[in-house]
Design a protein around this motif. Structure first.
Motif, short mmCIF file in Angstrom:
data_model
loop_
_atom_site.label_atom_id
_atom_site.label_comp_id
_atom_site.label_asym_id
_atom_site.label_seq_id
_atom_site.Cartn_x
_atom_site.Cartn_y
_atom_site.Cartn_z
N VAL A 91 53.40 23.62 -3.41
CA VAL A 91 53.17 22.80 -2.60
C VAL A 91 51.43 22.43 -2.16
N GLY A 92 51.59 24.35 -1.32
CA GLY A 92 49.88 24.32 -0.38
C GLY A 92 48.49 23.76 -1.76
N ALA A 93 49.10 24.43 -3.19
CA ALA A 93 47.57 24.15 -4.32
C ALA A 93 47.67 23.21 -3.57
N PRO A 94 48.31 21.55 -4.25
CA PRO A 94 47.38 19.84 -4.26
C PRO A 94 47.15 20.00 -2.21
N LEU A 95 47.85 19.99 -1.78
CA LEU A 95 48.10 20.25 -0.51
C LEU A 95 46.57 20.19 0.37
N LEU A 96 46.73 21.93 0.76
CA LEU A 96 45.35 22.30 1.18
C LEU A 96 43.94 22.20 0.52
N ALA A 97 43.85 22.09 -1.26
CA ALA A 97 43.04 21.95 -1.71
C ALA A 97 42.15 19.78 -1.23
N ALA A 98 43.28 19.34 -1.18
CA ALA A 98 42.63 18.21 -0.79
C ALA A 98 42.75 17.26 0.58
N VAL A 99 43.21 18.80 1.79
CA VAL A 99 42.59 18.33 2.92
C VAL A 99 41.43 19.21 3.21
N GLY A 100 40.90 20.28 2.52
CA GLY A 100 40.34 21.12 2.76
C GLY A 100 39.14 20.69 1.37
N ALA A 101 38.87 19.31 1.38
CA ALA A 101 38.21 18.50 0.44
C ALA A 101 36.57 18.44 1.02
N ARG A 102 36.70 18.50 2.58
CA ARG A 102 35.43 17.64 2.98
C ARG A 102 34.87 18.99 3.53
N LEU A 103 35.38 20.10 3.80
CA LEU A 103 34.71 21.51 3.81
C LEU A 103 33.81 21.88 2.79
N PRO A 104 32.77 22.96 3.62
CA PRO A 104 31.64 23.11 2.13
C PRO A 104 32.24 24.40 2.03
N PRO A 138 35.96 15.98 -13.13
CA PRO A 138 34.85 16.52 -12.41
C PRO A 138 33.70 15.82 -10.95
N ASP A 139 35.16 14.96 -10.29
CA ASP A 139 35.17 14.70 -9.07
C ASP A 139 35.47 15.25 -8.36
N ALA A 140 36.91 15.83 -8.85
CA ALA A 140 37.78 16.33 -7.78
C ALA A 140 38.25 17.72 -7.89
N PRO A 141 37.24 18.35 -7.71
CA PRO A 141 37.28 20.21 -9.06
C PRO A 141 38.25 20.36 -8.11
N SER A 142 38.58 20.93 -6.96
CA SER A 142 38.87 21.89 -5.99
C SER A 142 40.54 21.78 -6.20
N LEU A 143 41.24 19.69 -6.15
CA LEU A 143 42.81 19.72 -6.15
C LEU A 143 42.93 20.32 -8.05
N ALA A 144 42.16 19.46 -8.58
CA ALA A 144 42.05 20.21 -10.20
C ALA A 144 42.21 21.29 -10.76
N SER A 145 41.77 22.03 -9.92
CA SER A 145 41.45 23.65 -10.75
C SER A 145 42.59 24.70 -9.27
N SER A 146 42.96 24.02 -8.51
CA SER A 146 44.34 24.39 -7.50
C SER A 146 45.42 24.07 -8.28
N LEU A 147 45.81 22.81 -9.05
CA LEU A 147 46.91 22.51 -9.93
C LEU A 147 47.80 23.28 -11.18
N ASN A 148 46.53 24.72 -11.28
CA ASN A 148 46.28 24.93 -12.15
C ASN A 148 47.89 26.03 -12.01
N HIS A 149 47.35 26.80 -10.63
CA HIS A 149 48.55 27.73 -10.18
C HIS A 149 49.44 26.70 -9.77
N ALA A 150 49.24 26.26 -9.11
CA ALA A 150 50.58 25.03 -9.17
C ALA A 150 51.82 25.34 -10.23
N ALA A 151 51.30 25.16 -10.89
CA ALA A 151 51.80 24.73 -13.18
C ALA A 151 52.38 25.82 -13.34
N LEU A 152 50.97 27.07 -13.58
CA LEU A 152 52.07 28.16 -13.46
C LEU A 152 52.89 28.94 -12.58
#
Length: 402
Positions: free
Chosen positions: A70-83, A335-349
Motif C-alpha cells: 500500500v505504502g510504496a506507490p502512495l507515499l512515493a506519489a505523495v512525496g513527489a514534490r519534495l526534494p 523516467p519521468d516518474a522515477p520515485s514511484l516506478a522504483s518503489s513499485l519494485n518492492h511492492a512487487a517483491l
C-alpha cells in the motif's frame, strides 16, 4: 538518471563522499531487513508474549507486507514534490517511530496496526534511495549504485537478523523494535550528514508520478518481479523445515543456513548490479532461467546435508541477482516518474513473498513434501522469463522513452 543531476545539485562527488552517501542509504536497508525478517524467527516468542495463536502471529508478518504494498506507490506519489533527500529523511523518521510504537504496543490489535504502519515507508524509501543513488553516478554505473543500496537488505540477513533473533530470544522479543529504532536513528543522522541535497523536479506532481501506471512496460516489469521472484520466496519460506526434515540438518544449525542464504544474497546482489550495467534485459534473460535451474538442482541436492548447504548459498545468490536489473528496468520504463516506478519494485517483491509462500504451502498441504516448493519456484521462474521475453519483444516494436 545522469550525472548531471549530481553536478547541478551538489557538485561533483569524490569517491569518499559517494561511498558515504551510498552507505548511508544502504543502512536504511539494514534496518528494514532486520524488522521484516527477524519476526519470522521470533514468531514463537511473539505468540507467547501476546497470547495469540500461530496463524495470528503470522498475520503480523502479513500486515507488514500489506503495508509495503500500500505504502510504496502512495507515499512515493505523495512525496513527489519534495526534494529527494527530505523525502528519504521523512520516510526514515516514519519508519523509526512506527517500529518504536511496536515496542510499546500493549495488545495484538495495536501490534497489528503498528506492523502495518512500519511497512508503509519500506518500498517508498527503497524507491527514492535507488533514485538518489542512480543520480550520483554516470548512467553506466546505475546498476552498481542501486545494488549497493539494496546490499543493505542482503547484509541484514547475514548479520542483523541473526543478532536480532538472538537478542529477542535471550532478552525479550520486543527488543527487536528497540534495535530497529536505533538503526533508524543512526540512518537518519547519516543520510542528513552525507547524502547531497537534490531539488525536486520542477514538473513533479502526484499526477506525473501516477502516470507511470499507464505504461504497459512498468506493469510487465512488476509482473516479472511478482512471478519470477515468487520462486525465491516459495523456497525461503519453508527452508527451516526442508533443512531439518529432508536434509537432516539439526535445528541448532538453522542460523548457519540462514546466514549462508544471506551471504548468497549479498554475492548475487553485487554480481547482479554489475550485469545490469552491461545489459538490463540481457540480465533478466540469463538470471530467470538460472533461478529455475538452481531450484531444480536444490530439490535434488537437499537430500544430503553438505550439498543442501551449498545449494542454499546458490539459490540465495541466483534470486538476488534479479533485483538490481528489475529496479533499473522500472527506472528505464518510467523516467519521468522515477520515485514511484522504483518503489513499485518492492511492492512487487512483497506480493511475490505472499504468492511464493502461499503456493509453497499449498503443495505441502497436498502432501507433495517439503521439496515441492522449490519445484513450484522453478516453474514460477520460467513463467517470469516468459514475461521478460514478452517485454523485450514489445520494446523492439516500441522502444522506451528516453
Amino acid at each position: 538518471m545522469s550525472s548531471a543531476t549530481q553536478t547541478s545539485t551538489a557538485g561533483p562527488l569524490t569517491s569518499r563522499k559517494l561511498a558515504l552517501a551510498i552507505l548511508s542509504l544502504a543502512m536504511g536497508g539494514v534496518g528494514i531487513g532486520v524488522t521484516e525478517f527477524t519476526m519470522m524467527g521470533l514468531l514463537k516468542e511473539v505468540e507467547q508474549g501476546l497470547g495469540i495463536s500461530t496463524p495470528e502471529a503470522g498475520h503480523l508478518i502479513s500486515a507488514y507486507a500489506l503495508g509495503v504494498v500500500v505504502g510504496a506507490p502512495l507515499l512515493a506519489a505523495v512525496g513527489a514534490r519534495l526534494p529527494r533527500k527530505q523525502l528519504a529523511l521523512g520516510l526514515l523518521l516514519f519508519f523509526t517511530v512506527a517500529n518504536l510504537t511496536s515496542f510499546v504496543a500493549p495488545d495484538y490489535g495495536t501490534m497489528l496496526v503498528s506492523r502495518f504502519a512500519a511497512g508503509l515507508p519500506h518500498g517508498a524509501f527503497f524507491g527514492v534511495a535507488a533514485v538518489i543513488a542512480a543520480s550520483l553516478v554516470p548512467p553506466t554505473r546505475r546498476g552498481w549504485a542501486i545494488s549497493m543500496v539494496m546490499a543493505g537488505l542482503s547484509i541484514s540477513n547475514v548479520v542483523g537478523v541473526p543478532f536480532a533473533t538472538w537478542l529477542g530470544q535471550t532478552y525479550g522479543w520486543r527488543l527487536l523494535f528497540v534495535l530497529v529504532g536505533f538503526i533508524g536513528l543512526l540512518t537518519l543522522a547519516m543520510v542528513w550528514r552525507f547524502v547531497p541535497f537534490q531539488a525536486a523536479h520542477p514538473d513533479a506532481s502526484i499526477r506525473r508520478e501516477l502516470g507511470a501506471l499507464k505504461r504497459l512496460q512498468v506493469w510487465l516489469a512488476i509482473l516479472i518481479g511478482v512471478v519470477g521472484f515468487g520462486g525465491f520466496f516459495a523456497t525461503y519460506t519453508y527452508i527451516a523445515h526442508t533443512m531439518t526434515m529432508v536434509a537432516g540438518i539439526p535445528s541448532s544449525l538453522i542460523p548457519l543456513v540462514v546466514a549462508l542464504y544471506g551471504l548468497g544474497m549479498v554475492a548475487g546482489n553485487f554480481v547482479g548490479g554489475r550485469l545490469a550495467d552491461k545489459s538490463v534485459m540481457g540480465t533478466l534473460y540469463k538470471v530467470l532461467p538460472a533461478i529455475a535451474v538452481a531450484l531444480v538442482v536444490y530439490a535434488v541436492a537437499v537430500h544430503w546435508p553438505w550439498s543442501a548447504l551449498v545449494m542454499v548459498f546458490v539459490v540465495g545468490a541466483s534470486g538476488s541477482m534479479l533485483i538490481p536489473s528489475l529496479q533499473t528496468r522500472l527506472l528505464d520504463a518510467s523516467p519521468d516518474a522515477p520515485s514511484l516506478a522504483s518503489s513499485l519494485n518492492h511492492a512487487a517483491l512483497n506480493v511475490a513473498n505472499a504468492l511464493g509462500a502461499f503456493l509453497g504451502g499449498l503443495v505441502i498441504a497436498l502432501g507433495w513434501g517439503y521439496v515441492a516448493p522449490a519445484l513450484v519456484g522453478a516453474v514460477l521462474a520460467v513463467l517470469g522469463f516468459g514475461v521478460a521475453v514478452l517485454s523485450g519483444v514489445l520494446e523492439r516494436r516500441k522502444p522506451l522513452a528516453a
